[in-house]
Enzyme design. Structure first.
Site, PDB file in Angstrom:
ATOM      1  N   VAL A 128     -10.042  20.345  -7.650  1.00 24.06           N
ATOM      2  CA  VAL A 128      -8.729  20.020  -7.106  1.00 24.06           C
ATOM      3  C   VAL A 128      -7.693  20.736  -7.958  1.00 24.06           C
ATOM      4  O   VAL A 128      -7.775  20.741  -9.187  1.00 24.06           O
ATOM      5  CB  VAL A 128      -8.457  18.500  -7.124  1.00 24.06           C
ATOM      6  CG1 VAL A 128      -7.072  18.200  -6.546  1.00 24.06           C
ATOM      7  CG2 VAL A 128      -9.535  17.739  -6.368  1.00 24.06           C
ATOM      8  N   CYS A 129      -6.720  21.362  -7.301  1.00 22.23           N
ATOM      9  CA  CYS A 129      -5.584  21.983  -7.972  1.00 22.23           C
ATOM     10  C   CYS A 129      -6.060  22.970  -9.045  1.00 22.23           C
ATOM     11  O   CYS A 129      -6.832  23.870  -8.754  1.00 22.23           O
ATOM     12  CB  CYS A 129      -4.683  20.884  -8.545  1.00 22.23           C
ATOM     13  SG  CYS A 129      -2.997  21.394  -8.901  1.00 22.23           S
ATOM     14  N   GLY A 130      -5.657  22.785 -10.303  1.00 21.12           N
ATOM     15  CA  GLY A 130      -6.006  23.716 -11.362  1.00 21.12           C
ATOM     16  C   GLY A 130      -7.440  23.645 -11.827  1.00 21.12           C
ATOM     17  O   GLY A 130      -7.834  24.409 -12.720  1.00 21.12           O
TER      18      GLY A 130
END
Length: 226
Positions: A128-130
């Site tokens: 997720v995300c970074g």
């Protein structure tokens, strides 16, 4: 399907909790076909997030040989937060602080464990995300298709990854999601793909959340330029 959600110092709480709740609900809806736990590279411990000093407890150690899913969240926080106060001299950009926080993960045992997981055909690695940037900066995603928060797409591309601007990207045994709230979409997509659409739909209805966008896959004809 067993899911190990990996916590590291400075992680983003929503990146971890959103898929945790979705997948836990999926376990209930499926009669136990899904299980989920919070883990860390170091084993059971309190792990401080990058948001306001909030901490979550990892109840076990990441096992890179356990079949299922290993899910890596991104990082969060601003320069000057207690967890990073000694590392910064001014109020620099938030994204720089997050990039540094993610880069720190490379000095832990986590990249070695993630490499073992991503090389195991029985394991799907999700982010997720970074979280995808952690894998990319460790040199584990070269030539793969992945996404991340829109502010990190250029960095992802610079590591040799085919960066895709999409909410969720399915590249086989690698599934990545964009900004923080996309953790809900990722969890629901994992339920749909691994357990079935009826379970995913039931959880989606329970959470009153409608998934956004089309899950991108490297299939079908490429679109013509607009």
């Amino acid at each position: 399907m067993h899911v190990q959600i990996v916590l590291f110092d400075g992680f983003d709480p929503l990146d971890a909790i959103a898929p945790f709740e979705v997948l836990h609900a999926g376990g209930t809806a499926s009669g136990g076909a899904v299980s989920v736990e919070l883990v860390s590279a170091e084993g059971p411990r309190e792990v401080v997030s990058g948001t306001g000093g909030l901490s979550l407890r990892a109840t076990g150690a990441l096992d890179p040989g356990r079949p299922g899913v290993v899910l890596v969240p991104g990082g969060s926080g601003r320069v000057g937060d207690p967890v990073d106060a000694a590392d910064f001299e001014d109020d620099g950009a938030q994204e720089d602080a997050i990039a540094l926080r993610l880069a720190r993960v490379l000095d832990t045992e986590l990249p070695v464990l993630l490499k073992a997981a991503i090389e195991d055909a029985r394991i799907t690695v999700a982010t997720v995300c970074g979280g995808s940037l952690v894998l990319a900066m460790a040199g584990l995603l070269q030539g793969r298709h992945a996404t991340t928060h829109h502010l990190g797409l250029d960095l992802l591309d610079a590591t040799g990854v085919h960066a895709v601007r999409a909410r969720v990207v399915d590249d086989g045994d690698l599934i990545t999601a964009a900004g923080v709230t996309s953790g809900l979409d990722l969890g629901l997509y994992l339920l749909e793909r691994e357990v079935g659409p009826q379970i995913a739909h039931a959880v989606e209805d329970l959470f009153a959340h409608e998934r956004r966008g089309t899950t991108w896959r490297p299939d079908g004809p490429e679109p013509a330029a607009f």
